[in-house]
Design an enzyme around this catalytic site. Structure first.
Site: not given
Ligand code: NAD
Ligand code: WQD
Length: 346
Positions: A21, A40, A42, A67, A133, A157, A161
């Protein structure tokens, strides 16, 4: 004296900016005229994403491999550059792993945030957007989920948050000059429309869309659908999928609001589309985008999963003037464009 060494350029610090993101948000920030600096370590991303950012935007953002818990090194970055605001993405995000290794999650996610906020305070940088999240809502929620729903986080996790949200709220209560946006994302998917940037999970993907796209590209045989006996129309889980570029633009909208000090107190805001799609609907939409049949089998429910989760998006519209523009077909087309051009990721 210290300030004289700084360039006059004002920066937005993007923690976790090489991640999924974060990297898309860096592109949106540059497009909106901002100067991002990425920090980051990495741990879950690759440095080669920077070249892709340059290819898309023509600009190579400043990058520090570091970090966030290294408070002294972070302090040096704030001494060197004039940082106006922070978007804090860095952290670990795998729900299942957090259940197995809770300390790893509490240590990294909480300590990183404390280190960051301490340095921000030292430099009077008091504007922050935090990646929260929808997982904080947990099981007990009714849909569509409003920001004032009682949070019931169901994993370490999700607890990190909610704790970080509280830490930031407490910082504000102690010093009301802070401007804070706590953005609760639903299910970010898709990729940049160029196909140059996208989601590149390490190992087997936990999330649905990257798993489907890896099946489509031949990295796995079939999609496992985790249960078809939920109380939803087709029995599979329903979620609110949001295009990662819409999410990125939501951050730019939030940044503009905290810059103009519109938010007098910390604001919790859902970022989703407000629409729910089932696993089967996602699979069918992806088949259309990829032009191929995607094999699947129904397996048992994944522990901890809920039937349906989608956002009430009224507050985002009201406070940010922002609404997601891209639809499910765009999400699948862009995810497939990225995956088919980069079958093994970056
Ligand atoms: P991501 O893992 O791709 O990106 C997170 C980045 O943070 C990574 O590049 C990692 O190397 C870096 N990182 C982790 N710990 C670190 C540290 N101590 N110091 C420096 N860098 C560090 O994840 P993302 O999907 O891009 O998610 C970004 C944020 O959004 C996260 O906080 C995640 O919890 C939150 N979020 C993600 C989702 C999702 O589904 N992807 C949903 C809701 C919230
Ligand atoms: C979506 C749907 C699964 C994988 C997670 C985290 C949430 C947020 C987003 C960080 C569900 C189904 C999934 C597969 C499947 N991340 N599924 N087969 O669980 O809604 O959310 O990611 O904050 O915190 O919990 O996302 O993509 O894992 O699942 O059937 O191989 O797909 O059961 O219904 P989820 P997901």
């Amino acid at each position: 004296m210290k300030n004289n060494k700084k360039s006059s350029k004002r920066f937005v610090l993007v923690t976790g900016g090489t991640g999924y993101i974060g990297s898309h948000t860096v592109v949106a920030l540059i497009a909106a005229g901002y100067n991002p600096i990425i920090v980051d370590n990495l741990s879950n991303s690759k440095v080669s994403v920077l070249k892709r950012i340059k290819k898309i935007t023509g600009k190579l953002p400043l990058f520090y491999k570091m970090d966030l818990r290294n408070t002294m090194a972070l302090n040096k970055i704030f001494q060197k550059h004039s940082i106006a605001s922070v978007i804090h993405f860095a952290g670990f995000k795998a729900v299942g792993e957090s259940v197995a290794e809770p300390l790893k999650y509490y240590e990294n996610n909480i300590q990183s945030t404390i280190s960051l906020c301490k340095v921000m305070n030292m430099h009077s940088v008091k504007k922050i957007i935090f990646s929260s999240s929808a997982s904080v809502y947990g099981e007990a929620s009714v849909v569509p989920i409003k920001e004032n729903s009682l949070p019931v986080p169901a994993s370490p996790y999700a607890c990190t948050k909610l704790m970080i949200e509280q830490i930031l709220i407490d910082i504000y209560l102690a010093d009301p000059f802070w401007r804070i946006a706590l953005l609760r994302y639903f299910n970010p998917v898709g990729a940049h429309e160029s196909g140059l940037m996208g989601e590149d999970p390490q190992g087997i993907p936990n999330n649905l869309m990257p798993y489907i796209s890896q099946v489509a590209v031949g990295r796995h045989k079939k999609v496992n659908i985790f249960g078809n006996d939920y109380p939803t129309d087709d029995g599979t889980g329903v979620r609110d999928y949001i295009h990662v570029m819409d999410l990125a633009e939501g951050h730019v909208a939030a940044l503009k609001k905290i810059e103009t000090a519109t938010f007098k107190k910390p604001q919790i805001i859902n970022l989703g589309t407000g629409k729910g799609y089932s696993v089967i609907e996602i699979l069918r939409a992806f088949e259309k985008a990829a032009g191929k049949v995607i094999p699947y089998r129904i397996t048992k429910r994944r522990p901890g999963d809920i039937a349906a989760c989608y956002a009430d998006i009224k507050l985002a519209k009201k406070l940010l003037g922002w609404k997601a523009k891209r639809n499910l077909a765009d999400m699948c087309a862009d995810a497939w464009h990225w995956q088919s051009q980069n079958p093994k990721g970056y």
